[in-house]
Scaffold this motif. Sequence first.
Motif, PDB file in Angstrom:
ATOM      1  N   UNK A  17       1.395  -1.204   0.044  1.00 38.06           N
ATOM      2  CA  UNK A  17       0.092   0.133   0.118  1.00 38.06           C
ATOM      3  C   UNK A  17       0.869   1.689   0.095  1.00 38.06           C
ATOM      4  N   UNK A  18       1.053   1.723  -1.275  1.00 38.32           N
ATOM      5  CA  UNK A  18       2.204   3.120  -1.424  1.00 38.32           C
ATOM      6  C   UNK A  18       1.752   4.173  -1.928  1.00 38.32           C
ATOM      7  N   UNK A 254      -5.154   5.371  -4.029  1.00 37.92           N
ATOM      8  CA  UNK A 254      -6.498   5.765  -3.480  1.00 37.92           C
ATOM      9  C   UNK A 254      -6.137   4.409  -2.881  1.00 37.92           C
ATOM     10  N   UNK A 255      -5.499   3.167  -3.042  1.00 38.28           N
ATOM     11  CA  UNK A 255      -6.051   1.828  -1.945  1.00 38.28           C
ATOM     12  C   UNK A 255      -5.692   1.565  -1.280  1.00 38.28           C
ATOM     13  N   UNK A 256      -5.015   2.329  -0.852  1.00 38.18           N
ATOM     14  CA  UNK A 256      -4.209   2.833   1.222  1.00 38.18           C
ATOM     15  C   UNK A 256      -5.002   3.060   1.779  1.00 38.18           C
ATOM     16  N   UNK A 306     -11.942  -7.374  -3.520  1.00 34.71           N
ATOM     17  CA  UNK A 306     -11.188  -6.644  -2.253  1.00 34.71           C
ATOM     18  C   UNK A 306     -11.840  -6.777  -1.238  1.00 34.71           C
ATOM     19  N   UNK A 307     -12.945  -6.423  -1.615  1.00 33.70           N
ATOM     20  CA  UNK A 307     -14.596  -6.077  -0.376  1.00 33.70           C
ATOM     21  C   UNK A 307     -15.043  -7.760   0.008  1.00 33.70           C
ATOM     22  N   UNK A 308     -14.807  -8.339  -0.860  1.00 34.31           N
ATOM     23  CA  UNK A 308     -15.575  -9.826  -0.729  1.00 34.31           C
ATOM     24  C   UNK A 308     -13.993 -10.661  -0.071  1.00 34.31           C
ATOM     25  N   UNK A 309     -13.021 -10.632  -0.047  1.00 37.03           N
ATOM     26  CA  UNK A 309     -11.489 -11.398  -0.042  1.00 37.03           C
ATOM     27  C   UNK A 309     -11.900 -10.994   1.437  1.00 37.03           C
ATOM     28  N   UNK A 310     -11.375  -9.658   1.733  1.00 35.49           N
ATOM     29  CA  UNK A 310     -11.523  -9.383   3.131  1.00 35.49           C
ATOM     30  C   UNK A 310     -12.069  -9.753   4.270  1.00 35.49           C
TER      31      UNK A 310
END
Length: 628
Positions: A17-18, A254-256, A306-310
């Motif tokens: 995350x950068x 935006x990912x972080x 990502x929501x599903x994975x987390x």
Amino acid sequence: HSAIMMLKGSLPQGRVFTRARRQAKANVVARPARNVHRVQAQAVAAPPSPSTLSPVTMWNGNKRLQTQTLTVAQDTVSIRSLDWDRDRFDIEFGLENGTTYNAYLIFGADKTALVDASHEKFSALFMSALRDALKAAGRTSIDYIFVSHTEPDHSFLVPAVLDEHPDAVVCGSKVCLQFLKGLSHRTFKEQAVKGGDKIDLGGGHVVEFVMAPNLHWPDTMFSFDHATGVMFTCDAFGMHYCSEDAYDVDLKAILPHYRFYYDCLMKPNAKSVTTALRKVKDLPFTLIANGHGPILRFNVPELVNDYATWSTAMGKATTSVAVLYASEYGFSDRLSQTLARGVTKAGVQTEMVDMLSADPQELVAVVGRSGGVILMSPPNDSGEARTSLAALTSALKPKTRVIVAESYGGKDEPVDQLITGCVDVGAEVLTTLRVKDLPSQSLYQAYEEAGTDLAQALTQKEVIERKKSAMCPDVAKALARISSGLYVVTAAHNNARSAMIASWVSQASFEPLGLTIAVAKDRAIESLMQVGDSFVLNALGEDDYNVTLKHFLQRFAPGADRFQGVEWFPAKNKCPVLKAAISYMECKVVSRLETPDHWITYCEVVDGGVMQPQTRTAVHRRKVANYY
């Protein structure tokens, strides 16, 4: 960059995350979607339309406000309220890049609908932008207002819209409409909708509603336009990130923020996230019109997955905690979310239950399958709350671990009576949290730490066994031969401070000077070490470190001052420098890589000093690598 690449190579299962430099719009980041959760979405390749920016106005003298209006799909316009300089969200939520509040207009052939509104501070700007957008579309009135949920940053200006469009019908969940009446103190034309209900705006714009409670409020709903494939999700799939780029163009940047937002607001409701994803899996959405941050257009499948994975990962937790709160009452919503975040940091699942609207049988079922309970004090004049409390006492099992906390709503049920009720049925009250003044960042920190303490108490035996079985004895002994130094990491923000002993520290780059620190996910200090945060790394000397080590290794009560009795002075970044340290480094977090149980935090060293030039750093040696 070399350090980040090194981290990628050494831990391929992690994600870096950068913060990245803003890329040109042509350089859209598109990662291949993982097959974790089937979604119908396909990233939209159509170029976005030009946007109209209002002049910047100042709020409270130094905060820039602006609106941005643009077409996001056929007959669909977004009015984004850009809060450029907001640095905190509800005190506990640190912001690095401000935030936005996104509203939308759908121009059907026959009817016009407004989806959500904006924050109070945007009253003049938003209403002006709304009038301009209606005029540009040749419309004079709004027929429907779809209220995704009633949190004031999205619903406060609904009454102002109704002042100008009194015949508009307000649509929302039954709970939403009840909340909105309480907030606005007025009557209005209303239509309660349920999952699967549809409203035809004409021209193919048939809007279908999906109930998505607890994302992250109990009254939340999604709206899906069958004509455009746009799904309006309010808080879900959002982030606190303000930019003129209206879309998810720069994924690295935006990912972080997307992940941090999920961790703070959605992770405590992971089960509800999974339920909502199941409800929308057959809807062919092509764009997610969220309520905060960039609209999701270019990376929809990946970010939804990502929501599903987390959430799936949280769903595998063997232990859960029931969080009982009172929606729309005092600070119960915010403080309960903070407690829940503390719980989930330690890998324990939470289930949020609103005592003012939950069915008693649902409450009994949730408490019955939970290893712990968090009880926020409800209003003492609520019949619904009394019913919920009676259901709680009937469902509590002996030795269930409980936290009782005040909500600071002005008429809280006395916590001592709540404690008595829990103890009378054999529950074990671990912590009582009281609020004496308007909640500050340090209070939110105490609530989060209390949640983590509860989760650790529930999983202590399991964690020990898991560590023992993580590797064979010979490998554990071999890995333990990697020696390291001993350090104290200190961080501060406003009136919140924290510290931890660190040994997994290593220099990671020359230009710029950088280092990495492994921070366990359930560490209290983790919340103060997000991307953009500053901290100090204090090196301990080999000759005299036992007193300092013993002090910072002790278990602190939630909210306790870790620096009581410790001599220190503030660094330039305002974080504590220990006088017992032999040197210190002022650092700023640049990126974080996630591993199963730690964050590998890459930091730039911006300043420092040596207090004892002749003393070497203390060395930490272990017999086995299953423990620190």
